[in-house]
Design a protein around this motif. Structure first.
Motif, PDB file in Angstrom:
ATOM      1  N   SER A 244       0.809  -1.219   0.000  1.00  0.00           N
ATOM      2  CA  SER A 244       0.000   0.000   0.000  1.00  0.00           C
ATOM      3  C   SER A 244       0.844   1.271   0.000  1.00  0.00           C
ATOM      4  O   SER A 244       0.486   2.261  -0.644  1.00  0.00           O
ATOM      5  N   GLU A 245       1.966   1.275   0.709  1.00  0.00           N
ATOM      6  CA  GLU A 245       2.776   2.502   0.768  1.00  0.00           C
ATOM      7  C   GLU A 245       3.405   2.815  -0.590  1.00  0.00           C
ATOM      8  O   GLU A 245       3.523   3.980  -0.970  1.00  0.00           O
ATOM      9  N   SER A 246       3.812   1.789  -1.314  1.00  0.00           N
ATOM     10  CA  SER A 246       4.369   2.011  -2.653  1.00  0.00           C
ATOM     11  C   SER A 246       3.295   2.425  -3.646  1.00  0.00           C
ATOM     12  O   SER A 246       3.562   3.173  -4.593  1.00  0.00           O
ATOM     13  N   LEU A 247       2.064   1.935  -3.447  1.00  0.00           N
ATOM     14  CA  LEU A 247       0.983   2.156  -4.403  1.00  0.00           C
ATOM     15  C   LEU A 247       0.142   3.384  -4.094  1.00  0.00           C
ATOM     16  O   LEU A 247      -0.610   3.843  -4.949  1.00  0.00           O
ATOM     17  N   ARG A 248       0.276   3.928  -2.920  1.00  0.00           N
ATOM     18  CA  ARG A 248      -0.602   5.014  -2.485  1.00  0.00           C
ATOM     19  C   ARG A 248      -0.536   6.191  -3.464  1.00  0.00           C
ATOM     20  O   ARG A 248       0.534   6.688  -3.790  1.00  0.00           O
ATOM     21  N   GLY A 249      -1.727   6.587  -3.939  1.00  0.00           N
ATOM     22  CA  GLY A 249      -1.808   7.739  -4.824  1.00  0.00           C
ATOM     23  C   GLY A 249      -1.611   7.442  -6.288  1.00  0.00           C
ATOM     24  O   GLY A 249      -1.809   8.330  -7.125  1.00  0.00           O
ATOM     25  N   ARG A 250      -1.281   6.187  -6.634  1.00  0.00           N
ATOM     26  CA  ARG A 250      -0.952   5.893  -8.025  1.00  0.00           C
ATOM     27  C   ARG A 250      -1.766   4.738  -8.613  1.00  0.00           C
ATOM     28  O   ARG A 250      -1.391   4.183  -9.641  1.00  0.00           O
ATOM     29  N   VAL A 251      -2.896   4.358  -7.960  1.00  0.00           N
ATOM     30  CA  VAL A 251      -3.674   3.216  -8.443  1.00  0.00           C
ATOM     31  C   VAL A 251      -5.053   3.644  -8.930  1.00  0.00           C
ATOM     32  O   VAL A 251      -5.634   4.625  -8.451  1.00  0.00           O
ATOM     33  N   THR A 252      -5.566   2.894  -9.904  1.00  0.00           N
ATOM     34  CA  THR A 252      -6.948   3.016 -10.345  1.00  0.00           C
ATOM     35  C   THR A 252      -7.509   1.609 -10.472  1.00  0.00           C
ATOM     36  O   THR A 252      -7.109   0.844 -11.360  1.00  0.00           O
ATOM     37  N   LEU A 253      -8.398   1.249  -9.558  1.00  0.00           N
ATOM     38  CA  LEU A 253      -9.117  -0.007  -9.664  1.00  0.00           C
ATOM     39  C   LEU A 253     -10.301   0.256 -10.589  1.00  0.00           C
ATOM     40  O   LEU A 253     -11.131   1.127 -10.317  1.00  0.00           O
ATOM     41  N   SER A 254     -10.359  -0.471 -11.697  1.00  0.00           N
ATOM     42  CA  SER A 254     -11.309  -0.104 -12.730  1.00  0.00           C
ATOM     43  C   SER A 254     -12.108  -1.295 -13.233  1.00  0.00           C
ATOM     44  O   SER A 254     -11.682  -2.456 -13.129  1.00  0.00           O
ATOM     45  N   GLN A 255     -13.260  -0.964 -13.786  1.00  0.00           N
ATOM     46  CA  GLN A 255     -14.100  -1.971 -14.420  1.00  0.00           C
ATOM     47  C   GLN A 255     -13.453  -2.384 -15.735  1.00  0.00           C
ATOM     48  O   GLN A 255     -13.081  -1.527 -16.539  1.00  0.00           O
ATOM     49  N   LYS A 256     -13.317  -3.684 -15.951  1.00  0.00           N
ATOM     50  CA  LYS A 256     -12.733  -4.127 -17.208  1.00  0.00           C
ATOM     51  C   LYS A 256     -13.702  -3.828 -18.354  1.00  0.00           C
ATOM     52  O   LYS A 256     -14.913  -4.049 -18.250  1.00  0.00           O
TER      53      LYS A 256
ATOM     54  N   LEU B  24      -1.737  24.350 -10.817  1.00  0.00           N
ATOM     55  CA  LEU B  24      -2.540  25.344 -11.514  1.00  0.00           C
ATOM     56  C   LEU B  24      -3.929  24.814 -11.865  1.00  0.00           C
ATOM     57  O   LEU B  24      -4.934  25.499 -11.701  1.00  0.00           O
ATOM     58  N   LEU B  25      -3.992  23.569 -12.331  1.00  0.00           N
ATOM     59  CA  LEU B  25      -5.272  23.027 -12.795  1.00  0.00           C
ATOM     60  C   LEU B  25      -6.186  22.625 -11.645  1.00  0.00           C
ATOM     61  O   LEU B  25      -7.396  22.816 -11.699  1.00  0.00           O
ATOM     62  N   VAL B  26      -5.602  22.053 -10.594  1.00  0.00           N
ATOM     63  CA  VAL B  26      -6.416  21.585  -9.471  1.00  0.00           C
ATOM     64  C   VAL B  26      -6.673  22.706  -8.465  1.00  0.00           C
ATOM     65  O   VAL B  26      -7.686  22.701  -7.764  1.00  0.00           O
ATOM     66  N   GLY B  27      -5.768  23.664  -8.393  1.00  0.00           N
ATOM     67  CA  GLY B  27      -5.985  24.815  -7.522  1.00  0.00           C
ATOM     68  C   GLY B  27      -5.210  24.795  -6.230  1.00  0.00           C
ATOM     69  O   GLY B  27      -5.342  25.707  -5.406  1.00  0.00           O
ATOM     70  N   HIS B  28      -4.386  23.773  -6.027  1.00  0.00           N
ATOM     71  CA  HIS B  28      -3.546  23.712  -4.825  1.00  0.00           C
ATOM     72  C   HIS B  28      -2.388  22.747  -5.084  1.00  0.00           C
ATOM     73  O   HIS B  28      -2.411  21.964  -6.034  1.00  0.00           O
ATOM     74  N   ASP B  29      -1.377  22.821  -4.244  1.00  0.00           N
ATOM     75  CA  ASP B  29      -0.254  21.896  -4.365  1.00  0.00           C
ATOM     76  C   ASP B  29      -0.704  20.476  -4.084  1.00  0.00           C
ATOM     77  O   ASP B  29      -1.678  20.240  -3.352  1.00  0.00           O
ATOM     78  N   LEU B  30      -0.001  19.518  -4.655  1.00  0.00           N
ATOM     79  CA  LEU B  30      -0.301  18.114  -4.392  1.00  0.00           C
ATOM     80  C   LEU B  30       0.176  17.758  -2.981  1.00  0.00           C
ATOM     81  O   LEU B  30       1.357  17.892  -2.658  1.00  0.00           O
ATOM     82  N   ASN B  31      -0.755  17.331  -2.133  1.00  0.00           N
ATOM     83  CA  ASN B  31      -0.453  16.992  -0.744  1.00  0.00           C
ATOM     84  C   ASN B  31      -0.112  15.512  -0.677  1.00  0.00           C
ATOM     85  O   ASN B  31      -1.012  14.655  -0.626  1.00  0.00           O
ATOM     86  N   PHE B  32       1.163  15.186  -0.662  1.00  0.00           N
ATOM     87  CA  PHE B  32       1.585  13.783  -0.657  1.00  0.00           C
ATOM     88  C   PHE B  32       1.207  13.082   0.641  1.00  0.00           C
ATOM     89  O   PHE B  32       1.024  11.862   0.657  1.00  0.00           O
ATOM     90  N   ASP B  33       1.074  13.836   1.723  1.00  0.00           N
ATOM     91  CA  ASP B  33       0.714  13.225   3.016  1.00  0.00           C
ATOM     92  C   ASP B  33      -0.751  12.799   3.064  1.00  0.00           C
ATOM     93  O   ASP B  33      -1.130  12.004   3.925  1.00  0.00           O
ATOM     94  N   ALA B  34      -1.567  13.325   2.149  1.00  0.00           N
ATOM     95  CA  ALA B  34      -3.011  13.026   2.177  1.00  0.00           C
ATOM     96  C   ALA B  34      -3.411  11.995   1.123  1.00  0.00           C
ATOM     97  O   ALA B  34      -4.604  11.756   0.927  1.00  0.00           O
ATOM     98  N   LEU B  35      -2.446  11.394   0.461  1.00  0.00           N
ATOM     99  CA  LEU B  35      -2.768  10.436  -0.589  1.00  0.00           C
ATOM    100  C   LEU B  35      -3.482   9.222  -0.022  1.00  0.00           C
ATOM    101  O   LEU B  35      -3.130   8.723   1.068  1.00  0.00           O
ATOM    102  N   GLU B  36      -4.470   8.740  -0.759  1.00  0.00           N
ATOM    103  CA  GLU B  36      -5.251   7.598  -0.284  1.00  0.00           C
ATOM    104  C   GLU B  36      -4.789   6.292  -0.942  1.00  0.00           C
ATOM    105  O   GLU B  36      -4.253   6.296  -2.027  1.00  0.00           O
TER     106      GLU B  36
END
Length: 318
Positions: free
Chosen positions: A109-121, A306-318
């Motif tokens: 989970s720590e390696s994957l946090r913030g970089r996964v998309t579980l998706s419908q095939k 710029l697009l999202v409106g705030h800096d990316l908060n790495f501590d809040a990644l799910e």
């Protein structure tokens, strides 16, 4: 986990360029993996797990080292657009939280946090749905040669980076290797049928328009982008990533000047560096210096801010 050794510039974490998942290759694993230029796609049966690594490619070659946090930035930017854009529904996203992963992926989970998309095939359409609002890239190359752009005849007298009279749908093939090739809308109809072709064209244009308006309000020009769609239970779902610097041209609006190549929030910075080298664009690639890696990462992070409106908060990644 495989990581690059780009530490000289004091990055917060090393780049994750691949993942070692327990059980990979085992007939009893119950899943398989396909590695693209950036993403690992894990087939879980009726679902897919997309993991955005920090790999970066140019000229169809994966480069070394990776760009630290690039996969996180891409995933979180896609998440923003999937949630914001009305035209992005329906889509393939089930969850983008590591808490929803099962073993063996939950154990990383720590390696994957913030970089996964579980998706419908879904069954992907064999076309890339490209929308252009400005004349750049391969569209500009074709235009200079007097060719239509994916079958669309453009007015005479346009300059590089000119805004088009209206956004145009310029589909292409979806190549498993090498370059995608432009196709006309009639060819798309012949491939997937008139009704499906019109649906993906209209949705792609709506997605572009919604995203262009938001980007414009943030001081960014969305010059062009591409989307992918796939069939699931008789519906066309928006799949893969959307509207990131890997699939779109984002230009700073305050630097926009038609008649030249624009500065961009994407990997053009890397391409420009490589073009200045004596490299024939075939493997093995030259190693990217720390300065190029750092500036590329900063460029991606700036686009997110710029697009999202705030800096990316790495501590809040799910």
């Amino acid at each position: 986990m495989n990581a690059s050794n780009t530490n000289a510039m004091n990055f917060p974490r090393p780049a994750i360029t691949d993942l070692d998942i327990p059980g990979e290759g085992s007939a009893d694993a119950g899943w398989s993996v396909r590695r693209g230029k950036v993403r690992n796609v894990y087939d879980l049966g009726d679902q897919l797990l997309l993991v955005a690594t920090d790999r970066i490619s140019a000229f169809d070659v994966v480069l070394n080292p990776g760009i630290p946090d690039k996969g996180v930035i891409l995933s979180q930017m896609s998440r923003f657009w999937f949630e914001k854009l009305e035209a992005a529904k329906p889509n393939h996203v089930i969850s983008m939280k590591v808490a929803d992963l099962k073993e063996p992926f939950a154990g990383l989970s720590e390696s994957l946090r913030g970089r996964v998309t579980l998706s419908q095939k879904a069954d992907p359409l064999p076309v890339e749905c490209v929308v252009r609002g400005y004349l750049a890239g391969s569209g500009w190359v074709d235009y200079q040669q007097g060719k239509p752009v994916s079958g669309v005849k453009l007015p005479d007298g346009l300059k590089e980076s000119d805004r088009l009279p209206e956004p145009i749908f310029t589909p292409s093939t979806k190549a498993t290797s090498g370059h995608d090739l432009p196709v006309s809308f009639d060819e798309v109809i012949n491939t997937i049928g008139k009704e499906a072709a019109e649906e993906v064209r209209d949705r792609s244009l709506s997605l572009y328009q919604e995203a262009w308006e938001h980007a414009q309000s943030c001081g960014i020009i969305l010059a062009d982008t591409k989307f992918e769609f796939g069939w699931h239970d008789g519906k066309l779902l928006l799949i893969d990533e959307i509207l990131t610097p890997d699939s779109s041209r984002f230009w700073p609006a305050d630097e926009y000047e038609p008649g030249r190549t624009q500065h961009a929030y994407d990997k053009q910075f890397v391409r420009d560096y490589l073009n200045g080298l004596d490299w024939d664009k075939t493997p093995p690639p030259p190693t990217l210096p720390d300065e190029i890696v750092l500036k590329t990462r900063d460029r991606y992070l700036e686009a997110y801010r710029l697009l999202v409106g705030h800096d990316l908060n790495f501590d809040a990644l799910e």
